[in-house]
Design an enzyme around this catalytic site. Structure first.
Site, PDB file in Angstrom:
ATOM      1  N   GLY A 222     -18.967  21.294  14.484  1.00 21.88           N
ATOM      2  CA  GLY A 222     -18.900  19.837  14.522  1.00 21.88           C
ATOM      3  C   GLY A 222     -19.854  19.314  15.564  1.00 21.88           C
ATOM      4  O   GLY A 222     -19.850  19.766  16.710  1.00 21.88           O
ATOM      5  N   LEU A 223     -20.714  18.358  15.168  1.00 23.83           N
ATOM      6  CA  LEU A 223     -21.789  17.910  16.053  1.00 23.83           C
ATOM      7  C   LEU A 223     -21.835  16.391  16.177  1.00 23.83           C
ATOM      8  O   LEU A 223     -22.872  15.769  16.046  1.00 23.83           O
ATOM      9  CB  LEU A 223     -23.130  18.457  15.552  1.00 23.83           C
ATOM     10  CG  LEU A 223     -23.234  19.992  15.513  1.00 23.83           C
ATOM     11  CD1 LEU A 223     -24.499  20.429  14.791  1.00 23.83           C
ATOM     12  CD2 LEU A 223     -23.179  20.576  16.925  1.00 23.83           C
ATOM     13  N   GLY A 224     -20.675  15.807  16.427  1.00 24.54           N
ATOM     14  CA  GLY A 224     -20.617  14.372  16.678  1.00 24.54           C
ATOM     15  C   GLY A 224     -21.165  14.037  18.055  1.00 24.54           C
ATOM     16  O   GLY A 224     -21.807  14.864  18.720  1.00 24.54           O
ATOM     17  N   ALA A 225     -20.885  12.832  18.510  1.00 18.93           N
ATOM     18  CA  ALA A 225     -21.458  12.347  19.766  1.00 18.93           C
ATOM     19  C   ALA A 225     -21.056  13.208  20.957  1.00 18.93           C
ATOM     20  O   ALA A 225     -21.885  13.530  21.820  1.00 18.93           O
ATOM     21  CB  ALA A 225     -21.034  10.896  19.996  1.00 18.93           C
ATOM     22  N   VAL A 226     -19.778  13.587  21.017  1.00 18.27           N
ATOM     23  CA  VAL A 226     -19.318  14.410  22.138  1.00 18.27           C
ATOM     24  C   VAL A 226     -19.952  15.786  22.082  1.00 18.27           C
ATOM     25  O   VAL A 226     -20.470  16.302  23.079  1.00 18.27           O
ATOM     26  CB  VAL A 226     -17.778  14.537  22.126  1.00 18.27           C
ATOM     27  CG1 VAL A 226     -17.324  15.503  23.220  1.00 18.27           C
ATOM     28  CG2 VAL A 226     -17.127  13.176  22.330  1.00 18.27           C
ATOM     29  N   ALA A 227     -19.940  16.404  20.899  1.00 24.29           N
ATOM     30  CA  ALA A 227     -20.468  17.759  20.761  1.00 24.29           C
ATOM     31  C   ALA A 227     -21.965  17.813  21.032  1.00 24.29           C
ATOM     32  O   ALA A 227     -22.471  18.797  21.584  1.00 24.29           O
ATOM     33  CB  ALA A 227     -20.155  18.304  19.370  1.00 24.29           C
ATOM     34  N   TYR A 228     -22.687  16.765  20.651  1.00 23.74           N
ATOM     35  CA  TYR A 228     -24.128  16.737  20.936  1.00 23.74           C
ATOM     36  C   TYR A 228     -24.371  16.835  22.447  1.00 23.74           C
ATOM     37  O   TYR A 228     -25.202  17.627  22.913  1.00 23.74           O
ATOM     38  CB  TYR A 228     -24.775  15.467  20.383  1.00 23.74           C
ATOM     39  CG  TYR A 228     -26.248  15.359  20.732  1.00 23.74           C
ATOM     40  CD1 TYR A 228     -27.214  15.984  19.943  1.00 23.74           C
ATOM     41  CD2 TYR A 228     -26.664  14.668  21.867  1.00 23.74           C
ATOM     42  CE1 TYR A 228     -28.569  15.912  20.282  1.00 23.74           C
ATOM     43  CE2 TYR A 228     -28.006  14.592  22.217  1.00 23.74           C
ATOM     44  CZ  TYR A 228     -28.954  15.217  21.414  1.00 23.74           C
ATOM     45  OH  TYR A 228     -30.280  15.156  21.761  1.00 23.74           O
TER      46      TYR A 228
ATOM     47  N   LYS B 222      -1.513   6.401  19.143  1.00 23.60           N
ATOM     48  CA  LYS B 222      -2.725   6.631  18.353  1.00 23.60           C
ATOM     49  C   LYS B 222      -2.660   5.719  17.139  1.00 23.60           C
ATOM     50  O   LYS B 222      -1.588   5.273  16.721  1.00 23.60           O
ATOM     51  CB  LYS B 222      -2.807   8.093  17.900  1.00 23.60           C
ATOM     52  CG  LYS B 222      -4.213   8.566  17.583  1.00 23.60           C
ATOM     53  CD  LYS B 222      -5.025   8.856  18.825  1.00 23.60           C
ATOM     54  CE  LYS B 222      -6.357   9.498  18.476  1.00 23.60           C
ATOM     55  NZ  LYS B 222      -7.138   9.863  19.650  1.00 23.60           N
TER      56      LYS B 222
END
Length: 346
Positions: free
Chosen positions: A177-183, A80
């Site tokens: 959390g509402l980033g790209a994946v969560a959306y 990482k």
């Protein structure tokens, strides 16, 4: 700064501190284990409060990638990287080219990709200086939809194990959390008939999900107290901790965030409370699985990548059953499975 005596160090093969004065780059690359293949894991850009926090995060994430790649049965080791700074102000072509040069010096022991606050466009800039990046535009592209699909299927697997069916219509899910994946995860859940309760530090992200999927917005801290079926942590890690566990009413914890348990002991605490936990690095492996398929000699195959991601359902089903049979936390079973694969090979 302590590195070798940190619990999270866990016999990392290599930890590299990178700097470039002209671009303002300050970064850390951690290579945990390369037994199954070159270390692969995304690059995170975050405004850490201290260098110590950045070291702690990259070591923990790097080890997690070793286990994630093993359980996903990929010929990759774990690594990482983190870039320290404010994503709103520090991003530049010079920064990502400087980082790409540092990647190149490692000679392929570590391949980077997109992660928090890093886009596929940023990775393409790194690619100007190195071939040791994955998730490239025009190949596998954005891994977020695949991470979201795996997380959605993981929730279905958890519901099947807990309640004997996987019909999500009418269930209540708290998404943090509402980033790209969560959306995209919210999209899947909405289409399955779930009722969504959502929160994020970014009000625009919240309103988008409220408008698109008829979700209910709640406060940042309120998310833990909701009477819901599933708590889906999809932001940064360590949200399952001594303070939050007594407040969580959900019977399933399943989300796409990394390192959801603040400490290993919290996995056993929630098991004893009757909460079924989908281990983070198992449920959120869809993105790295998709990235793997751009390395195939015959070229990227979306259908093959999707089929592999769908296997997350079966892997979690196996982990849930072993956890029940052995009467230990699911995250311990996942670790055992990863260690077995690393020791015996794919």
């Amino acid at each position: 700064m302590a590195v070798f005596n940190q619990v999270e160090f866990d016999n990392h093969e290599q930890v590299v501190f990178c700097s470039d004065e002209a671009s303002g780059l300050k970064a850390i690359i951690a290579v945990h284990n390369t037994k199954l293949g070159p270390a692969v894991g995304g690059c995170r850009l975050w405004n850490y409060a201290s260098d110590e926090d950045a070291v702690y995060d990259v070591l923990r994430l790097s080890k997690g990638m070793t286990y994630k790649n093993a359980v996903a049965r990929l010929p990759f080791g774990g690594g990482k990287s983190v870039i320290i700074g404010d994503a709103k102000t520090i991003k530049s072509e010079a920064l990502f080219r400087a980082f790409g040069k540092h990647l190149d010096r490692l000679g392929g022991s570590y391949y980077s990709a997109e992660d928090v606050n890093i886009t596929t466009g940023d990775v393409m800039v790194m690619h100007k200086e190195t071939n040791y990046v994955m998730g490239l535009e025009g190949k596998s592209g954005n891994p977020s939809p695949f991470t979201a699909l795996g997380t959605f299927l993981g929730i279905k697997a958890a519901y099947q194990h807990k309640y004997g069916h996987q019909d999500l219509a009418g269930i209540k899910v708290a998404v943090q959390g509402l980033g790209a994946v969560a959306y995209t995860l919210c999209k899947h859940l909405h289409e399955a008939g779930a009722e969504l309760f959502v929160t994020d530090i970014n009000e625009e992200s919240v309103q988008r999900v409220v408008n698109d999927f008829n979700a209910t917005a709640v406060g940042i801290d309120e998310i833990y107290d909701l009477d819901v079926d599933v708590y889906a942590p999809c932001a940064l890690g360590a949200t399952v901790n001594d303070d939050t566990i007594p407040r969580i009413k959900a019977t399933i914890i399943a989300g796409c965030a990394n390192n959801q348990l603040a400490e290993s002991r919290h996995g056993e605490i929630i098991r004893e409370k009757g909460i079924l936990y989908a281990p983070d690095y198992v449920i959120n492996a869809g993105g790295i699985i998709n990235v793997y398929y751009e390395t195939k000699p015959e070229g990227y195959d979306e259908a093959a990548a999707t089929k592999h991601v769908e296997g997350i359902y079966d892997t979690l089903t196996e982990i849930f059953k072993r956890s029940e049979d052995e009467k230990v936390s699911t995250h311990i079973i996942a670790d055992k499975l990863a260690q077995e694969i690393i020791e015996n090979g794919l």
